[in-house]
Design an enzyme around this catalytic site. Structure first.
Site, PDB file in Angstrom:
ATOM      1  N   VAL A  79       0.981  -1.190  -0.069  1.00  0.00           N
ATOM      2  CA  VAL A  79       0.029  -0.088  -0.097  1.00  0.00           C
ATOM      3  C   VAL A  79       0.895   1.195  -0.093  1.00  0.00           C
ATOM      4  O   VAL A  79       1.563   1.365   1.010  1.00  0.00           O
ATOM      5  CB  VAL A  79      -0.897  -0.120   1.251  1.00  0.00           C
ATOM      6  CG1 VAL A  79      -1.919   1.424   1.263  1.00  0.00           C
ATOM      7  CG2 VAL A  79      -1.565  -1.139   1.137  1.00  0.00           C
ATOM      8  N   VAL A  81       1.435   5.655  -1.309  1.00  0.00           N
ATOM      9  CA  VAL A  81       0.994   6.806  -1.932  1.00  0.00           C
ATOM     10  C   VAL A  81       2.210   7.663  -2.231  1.00  0.00           C
ATOM     11  O   VAL A  81       2.889   7.904  -1.237  1.00  0.00           O
ATOM     12  CB  VAL A  81      -0.116   7.452  -1.324  1.00  0.00           C
ATOM     13  CG1 VAL A  81      -0.517   8.806  -1.682  1.00  0.00           C
ATOM     14  CG2 VAL A  81      -1.466   6.889  -0.975  1.00  0.00           C
ATOM     15  N   ARG A  87      -2.681  13.003   1.534  1.00  0.00           N
ATOM     16  CA  ARG A  87      -3.799  13.922   1.865  1.00  0.00           C
ATOM     17  C   ARG A  87      -4.675  14.533   1.021  1.00  0.00           C
ATOM     18  O   ARG A  87      -5.125  15.606   0.846  1.00  0.00           O
ATOM     19  CB  ARG A  87      -3.472  15.015   2.987  1.00  0.00           C
ATOM     20  CG  ARG A  87      -2.434  14.289   4.033  1.00  0.00           C
ATOM     21  CD  ARG A  87      -2.207  15.407   5.149  1.00  0.00           C
ATOM     22  NE  ARG A  87      -1.047  14.942   6.180  1.00  0.00           N
ATOM     23  CZ  ARG A  87      -1.498  13.987   7.356  1.00  0.00           C
ATOM     24  NH1 ARG A  87      -2.806  13.735   7.325  1.00  0.00           N
ATOM     25  NH2 ARG A  87      -0.701  13.751   7.876  1.00  0.00           N
ATOM     26  N   ARG A  88      -4.718  13.651  -0.072  1.00  0.00           N
ATOM     27  CA  ARG A  88      -5.883  14.031  -1.348  1.00  0.00           C
ATOM     28  C   ARG A  88      -6.797  13.072  -1.712  1.00  0.00           C
ATOM     29  O   ARG A  88      -7.367  13.144  -2.703  1.00  0.00           O
ATOM     30  CB  ARG A  88      -4.692  14.482  -2.383  1.00  0.00           C
ATOM     31  CG  ARG A  88      -3.794  15.791  -2.362  1.00  0.00           C
ATOM     32  CD  ARG A  88      -2.777  15.736  -3.483  1.00  0.00           C
ATOM     33  NE  ARG A  88      -3.213  15.705  -4.680  1.00  0.00           N
ATOM     34  CZ  ARG A  88      -2.773  16.055  -5.927  1.00  0.00           C
ATOM     35  NH1 ARG A  88      -1.407  16.331  -5.776  1.00  0.00           N
ATOM     36  NH2 ARG A  88      -3.249  16.038  -6.992  1.00  0.00           N
ATOM     37  N   THR A  92      -7.815   6.400   0.379  1.00  0.00           N
ATOM     38  CA  THR A  92      -9.185   6.406   0.304  1.00  0.00           C
ATOM     39  C   THR A  92      -9.761   5.779  -0.844  1.00  0.00           C
ATOM     40  O   THR A  92     -10.652   5.020  -0.800  1.00  0.00           O
ATOM     41  CB  THR A  92     -10.075   7.553   0.822  1.00  0.00           C
ATOM     42  OG1 THR A  92      -9.490   8.031   1.976  1.00  0.00           O
ATOM     43  CG2 THR A  92     -11.505   7.313   1.037  1.00  0.00           C
ATOM     44  N   TYR A 120      -5.271   2.465   9.775  1.00  0.00           N
ATOM     45  CA  TYR A 120      -6.230   1.439   8.786  1.00  0.00           C
ATOM     46  C   TYR A 120      -7.451   1.468   9.994  1.00  0.00           C
ATOM     47  O   TYR A 120      -8.640   0.879   9.592  1.00  0.00           O
ATOM     48  CB  TYR A 120      -5.534  -0.031   8.552  1.00  0.00           C
ATOM     49  CG  TYR A 120      -4.655   0.406   7.624  1.00  0.00           C
ATOM     50  CD1 TYR A 120      -4.921   0.454   6.355  1.00  0.00           C
ATOM     51  CD2 TYR A 120      -3.092   0.263   7.977  1.00  0.00           C
ATOM     52  CE1 TYR A 120      -3.962   0.561   5.205  1.00  0.00           C
ATOM     53  CE2 TYR A 120      -2.195   0.605   6.904  1.00  0.00           C
ATOM     54  CZ  TYR A 120      -2.617   0.632   5.626  1.00  0.00           C
ATOM     55  OH  TYR A 120      -1.593   0.845   4.408  1.00  0.00           O
ATOM     56  N   PHE A 411       2.653 -10.172   5.186  1.00  0.00           N
ATOM     57  CA  PHE A 411       2.439  -9.966   3.728  1.00  0.00           C
ATOM     58  C   PHE A 411       2.440  -8.402   3.415  1.00  0.00           C
ATOM     59  O   PHE A 411       2.222  -7.611   4.187  1.00  0.00           O
ATOM     60  CB  PHE A 411       1.403 -10.751   3.053  1.00  0.00           C
ATOM     61  CG  PHE A 411      -0.072 -10.475   3.909  1.00  0.00           C
ATOM     62  CD1 PHE A 411      -0.703  -9.589   3.445  1.00  0.00           C
ATOM     63  CD2 PHE A 411      -0.063 -11.633   4.778  1.00  0.00           C
ATOM     64  CE1 PHE A 411      -2.088  -9.504   3.908  1.00  0.00           C
ATOM     65  CE2 PHE A 411      -1.548 -11.388   5.303  1.00  0.00           C
ATOM     66  CZ  PHE A 411      -2.361 -10.366   4.977  1.00  0.00           C
TER      67      PHE A 411
END
Length: 411
Positions: A79, A81, A87-88, A92, A120, A411
């Site tokens: 995961v 970004v 924060r954009r 999400t 999370y 994982f």
């Protein structure tokens, strides 16, 4: 404008570059190839801005052991970004698309390991299992309160490892909740790699099994070793790192622990991610010799379809409760529902006209789902509201499992 779509195989290396940037990582060629190969077999969702990948998330196609059942469960990983797009709403959007696909595929649950525990919960994930790090002082013989199983110990050749211990692991996985399936690829690319990805000083993996020749094994231990070091006149004895130990009985476990604690030229055994109810902590005769040095949240669970998840698992005791559930990410789960469950099965249906016994968020229900977190403790922390005295304890009684849920499959 960010576009959320599947990442084609041709873009895997670019997605990995983003992940390495975010996690401050720079694997060697072998590690990059291993990550690429694993991602080829995953669902891959990317956030694209034009042709640039600014967000990425992958999901392993797992099945997860839950009490009395084995459920499809995407295992989220990588995961990421981009630092320019935090924060954009990118995370999400990625999370929403992944959960939407999980629901459409009929997966009642999803899971992940959190790099940052603060992230999370807001997506409905609850910490459902715990891991313990155990350290053994092996400068002297391991003191035990029980007699170890004295059947033969055998080294398992690396080429035979998956065939010998794979079926045993699969059987053990079904006995304890919270454990994902392990394919041949995950065995070879995650557990049995020649070089440990995090510590190049560690040896290749070694496996010792226990059992009579020609009969099914009764347990095994998978470990690596690190040689003695002598830096700045401070001598560090050789170390044994136990990555996994599975056993039919406490006596088998005692024999395997005794074996790794007696390896020549070593003075310390560490075992990361052991279950909190590991029998070793009881049959060790000297708890100054066998110490728990850390306890941490391990598997985080998300109930994608609450009704399907609650009715799929087994229940240890009769439960009849009205739950008022909140879920801001998946509104179909939210509302007031009657849970009637017991050893013969479970039903979960709307109960809009009845007063609630418990009010809780899907995050808290996920934490309790495998039996590793007690609702009474969450109520004491004001995270669950108990409207009917004893309701939280009744839920705990129904969710209880003989063994605590646990996995070391990161994982």
């Amino acid at each position: 404008m960010v576009d959320i779509r599947e990442v084609p195989e041709a873009d895997i290396d670019r997605a990995l570059e983003l992940a390495y940037l975010v996690f401050h990582d720079r694997p060697e060629k072998e590690g990059r190839e291993r990550h690429h190969d694993l991602l080829r077999h995953c669902l891959r969702i990317g956030a694209y801005e034009g042709d640039a990948i600014v967000g990425f998330m992958a999901a392993h196609d797992f099945r997860l052991s839950v009490p009395g059942a084995d459920l499809p469960c995407p295992g989220l990983t990588f995961v990421s970004v981009a630092p320019t797009h935090r924060r954009r709403g990118v995370l999400t959007a990625l999370m929403g698309e992944t959960l939407r696909r999980a629901g459409a595929a009929g997966s009642p649950v999803a899971a992940l390991w959190a790099s940052e525990a603060a992230i999370y919960g807001r997506f409905g994930y609850g910490s459902a299992t715990q891991g313990a790090t155990i350290e053994i002082d092996s400068t002297r013989p391991l003191a035990l309160r029980i007699e170890p199983d004295r059947r033969p110990l055998r080294l398992v050749a690396p080429g035979d490892a998956v065939a010998v211990v794979g079926p045993y692991h699969e059987a053990a996985r079904r006995v304890r909740a919270g454990r994902p399936t392990r394919t041949v690829l995950r065995w070879t690319e995650e557990w049995l790699t020649e070089q440990d990805e995090e510590d190049e000083e560690l040896s290749p993996p070694r496996i010792i099994s226990l059992g009579e020749p020609g009969e099914p094994i009764a347990g095994y231990v998978l470990y690596r070793t690190k040689p003695e070091a002598d830096a700045a006149a401070v001598r560090t004895p050789g170390q044994v790192q136990v990555h996994e130990l599975e056993a039919d009985t406490p006596a088998v476990a005692a024999a395997l622990w005794e074996c790794v604690a007696s390896l020549d030229l070593t003075g310390r055994v560490t075992a990361w991610g052991r279950p909190a109810d590991d029998p070793l902590l009881h049959f060790a005769a000297d708890r100054d010799q066998v110490r728990v040095t850390a306890v941490f949240p391990a598997l985080w669970l998300r109930l994608v379809d609450v009704a399907a998840a609650l009715t799929a698992r087994s229940w240890a005791a009769p439960v009849e409760l009205v739950l008022e559930l909140t879920d801001v990410r998946l509104p179909a789960n939210a509302g007031r529902f009657l849970l009637k469950a017991g050893p013969d099965g479970a039903a979960y249906q709307p109960a809009a006209g009845r007063a609630p016994d418990l009010t809780l968020d899907v995050r808290e229900l996920a934490a309790c789902y495998l039996g590793g977190t007690r609702a009474v403790e969450l109520a004491a922390a004001a995270l669950v509201v108990e409207h009917s005295p004893g309701a939280a304890a009744a839920l705990d009684a129904g969710l209880r499992t003989p063994l605590l849920p646990h996995t070391a499959d990161e994982f």
